[in-house]
Enzyme design. Structure first.
Site, PDB file in Angstrom:
ATOM      1  N   ARG A   1     -33.578  -2.655  -5.937  1.00  0.00           N
ATOM      2  CA  ARG A   1     -34.903  -2.132  -5.591  1.00  0.00           C
ATOM      3  C   ARG A   1     -35.552  -2.978  -4.493  1.00  0.00           C
ATOM      4  O   ARG A   1     -36.549  -3.651  -4.713  1.00  0.00           O
ATOM      5  CB  ARG A   1     -35.815  -2.120  -6.824  1.00  0.00           C
ATOM      6  CG  ARG A   1     -35.471  -1.112  -7.895  1.00  0.00           C
ATOM      7  CD  ARG A   1     -35.541   0.340  -7.464  1.00  0.00           C
ATOM      8  NE  ARG A   1     -36.775   0.762  -6.889  1.00  0.00           N
ATOM      9  CZ  ARG A   1     -37.785   1.331  -7.561  1.00  0.00           C
ATOM     10  NH1 ARG A   1     -37.677   1.558  -8.849  1.00  0.00           N
ATOM     11  NH2 ARG A   1     -38.882   1.698  -6.942  1.00  0.00           N
TER      12      ARG A   1
ATOM     13  N   GLU B   1     -25.268   0.034 -19.982  1.00  0.00           N
ATOM     14  CA  GLU B   1     -25.568   1.028 -18.942  1.00  0.00           C
ATOM     15  C   GLU B   1     -24.406   2.024 -18.859  1.00  0.00           C
ATOM     16  O   GLU B   1     -23.304   1.758 -19.343  1.00  0.00           O
ATOM     17  CB  GLU B   1     -25.684   0.336 -17.572  1.00  0.00           C
ATOM     18  CG  GLU B   1     -26.932  -0.468 -17.377  1.00  0.00           C
ATOM     19  CD  GLU B   1     -28.136   0.393 -17.036  1.00  0.00           C
ATOM     20  OE1 GLU B   1     -27.985   1.475 -16.445  1.00  0.00           O
ATOM     21  OE2 GLU B   1     -29.240  -0.042 -17.378  1.00  0.00           O
TER      22      GLU B   1
ATOM     23  N   CYS C   1     -30.528  -4.237 -27.341  1.00  0.00           N
ATOM     24  CA  CYS C   1     -29.524  -4.252 -26.269  1.00  0.00           C
ATOM     25  C   CYS C   1     -28.737  -2.948 -26.247  1.00  0.00           C
ATOM     26  O   CYS C   1     -28.570  -2.304 -27.286  1.00  0.00           O
ATOM     27  CB  CYS C   1     -28.526  -5.385 -26.490  1.00  0.00           C
ATOM     28  SG  CYS C   1     -29.209  -7.018 -26.493  1.00  0.00           S
TER      29      CYS C   1
ATOM     30  N   TYR D   1     -36.682  -8.831  -9.663  1.00  0.00           N
ATOM     31  CA  TYR D   1     -35.247  -8.676  -9.437  1.00  0.00           C
ATOM     32  C   TYR D   1     -34.704  -9.993  -8.907  1.00  0.00           C
ATOM     33  O   TYR D   1     -35.213 -10.520  -7.911  1.00  0.00           O
ATOM     34  CB  TYR D   1     -34.983  -7.520  -8.461  1.00  0.00           C
ATOM     35  CG  TYR D   1     -35.348  -6.200  -9.088  1.00  0.00           C
ATOM     36  CD1 TYR D   1     -34.398  -5.457  -9.767  1.00  0.00           C
ATOM     37  CD2 TYR D   1     -36.658  -5.730  -9.062  1.00  0.00           C
ATOM     38  CE1 TYR D   1     -34.738  -4.267 -10.387  1.00  0.00           C
ATOM     39  CE2 TYR D   1     -37.005  -4.542  -9.686  1.00  0.00           C
ATOM     40  CZ  TYR D   1     -36.044  -3.820 -10.345  1.00  0.00           C
ATOM     41  OH  TYR D   1     -36.382  -2.651 -10.965  1.00  0.00           O
TER      42      TYR D   1
ATOM     43  N   ARG E   1     -30.299  -5.600 -17.068  1.00  0.00           N
ATOM     44  CA  ARG E   1     -31.566  -4.947 -16.738  1.00  0.00           C
ATOM     45  C   ARG E   1     -32.518  -5.049 -17.929  1.00  0.00           C
ATOM     46  O   ARG E   1     -32.088  -4.982 -19.072  1.00  0.00           O
ATOM     47  CB  ARG E   1     -31.338  -3.481 -16.391  1.00  0.00           C
ATOM     48  CG  ARG E   1     -30.584  -3.266 -15.085  1.00  0.00           C
ATOM     49  CD  ARG E   1     -30.272  -1.774 -14.909  1.00  0.00           C
ATOM     50  NE  ARG E   1     -29.736  -1.464 -13.610  1.00  0.00           N
ATOM     51  CZ  ARG E   1     -28.443  -1.519 -13.289  1.00  0.00           C
ATOM     52  NH1 ARG E   1     -27.553  -1.900 -14.195  1.00  0.00           N
ATOM     53  NH2 ARG E   1     -28.043  -1.196 -12.075  1.00  0.00           N
TER      54      ARG E   1
ATOM     55  N   ARG F   1     -35.232 -13.650 -28.156  1.00  0.00           N
ATOM     56  CA  ARG F   1     -35.697 -14.116 -29.467  1.00  0.00           C
ATOM     57  C   ARG F   1     -35.740 -15.636 -29.578  1.00  0.00           C
ATOM     58  O   ARG F   1     -36.465 -16.186 -30.390  1.00  0.00           O
ATOM     59  CB  ARG F   1     -34.822 -13.538 -30.573  1.00  0.00           C
ATOM     60  CG  ARG F   1     -35.038 -12.056 -30.792  1.00  0.00           C
ATOM     61  CD  ARG F   1     -34.333 -11.592 -32.061  1.00  0.00           C
ATOM     62  NE  ARG F   1     -32.910 -11.892 -32.068  1.00  0.00           N
ATOM     63  CZ  ARG F   1     -31.972 -11.090 -31.580  1.00  0.00           C
ATOM     64  NH1 ARG F   1     -32.309  -9.933 -31.035  1.00  0.00           N
ATOM     65  NH2 ARG F   1     -30.701 -11.433 -31.637  1.00  0.00           N
TER      66      ARG F   1
ATOM     67  N   ARG G   1     -40.270  -3.620 -15.159  1.00  0.00           N
ATOM     68  CA  ARG G   1     -38.820  -3.654 -14.970  1.00  0.00           C
ATOM     69  C   ARG G   1     -38.372  -4.962 -14.364  1.00  0.00           C
ATOM     70  O   ARG G   1     -39.118  -5.662 -13.705  1.00  0.00           O
ATOM     71  CB  ARG G   1     -38.389  -2.535 -14.012  1.00  0.00           C
ATOM     72  CG  ARG G   1     -38.387  -1.151 -14.590  1.00  0.00           C
ATOM     73  CD  ARG G   1     -37.289  -0.911 -15.611  1.00  0.00           C
ATOM     74  NE  ARG G   1     -36.004  -1.481 -15.255  1.00  0.00           N
ATOM     75  CZ  ARG G   1     -35.059  -0.856 -14.574  1.00  0.00           C
ATOM     76  NH1 ARG G   1     -35.221   0.363 -14.154  1.00  0.00           N
ATOM     77  NH2 ARG G   1     -33.910  -1.460 -14.314  1.00  0.00           N
TER      78      ARG G   1
END
Length: 120
Positions: free
Chosen positions: A115, A77, A74, A107, A89, A62, A6
């Site tokens: 996080r 959220e 893509c 992050y 994200r 890409r 992540r």
């Protein structure tokens, strides 16, 4: 074995150059932190908060050397009140022998607030 890695970042404004620049930086940092080569990537899912509409972040992935064949997608959220704005994200699925606890999630920018337990 397949693992998910992540990461997230934020941009200051919804401008296509910033979306592409920060997305490229994020996926490169994720790959570097985990010694991931493009050939070991199964897929990359990228989501943005609904306030990002100027560019497809997958275009940044890409455009990286050696990444043109990595399947990338893509999406937006959920629009949750109080969510971190202008956030990108990434969830990268990779073939690796690294144990789950040893994966380095990345992050950047204001996304470090998402996080703090994973920031090293």
């Amino acid at each position: 074995m397949i693992r998910g890695v992540r990461g997230a970042t934020t941009i200051e404004l919804d401008q296509s150059e910033l979306v592409l620049e920060e997305t490229a930086k994020l996926v490169q940092e994720i790959a570097k932190a985990n010694n991931i080569l493009p050939d070991n990537i199964i897929s990359v899912l990228i989501s943005t908060t609904p306030d990002i509409t100027s560019a497809f972040p997958a275009k940044a992935v890409r455009s990286l050397e050696g990444w043109q064949y990595v399947p990338t997608m893509c999406m937006h959220e959920m629009n949750v009140p109080g969510a971190l704005p202008l956030c990108i994200r990434v969830l990268m699925h990779v073939n690796t022998d690294v144990h789950q606890k040893d994966i380095h999630h990345v992050y950047l920018n204001n996304a470090v607030s998402l996080r703090p337990d994973l920031i090293k």
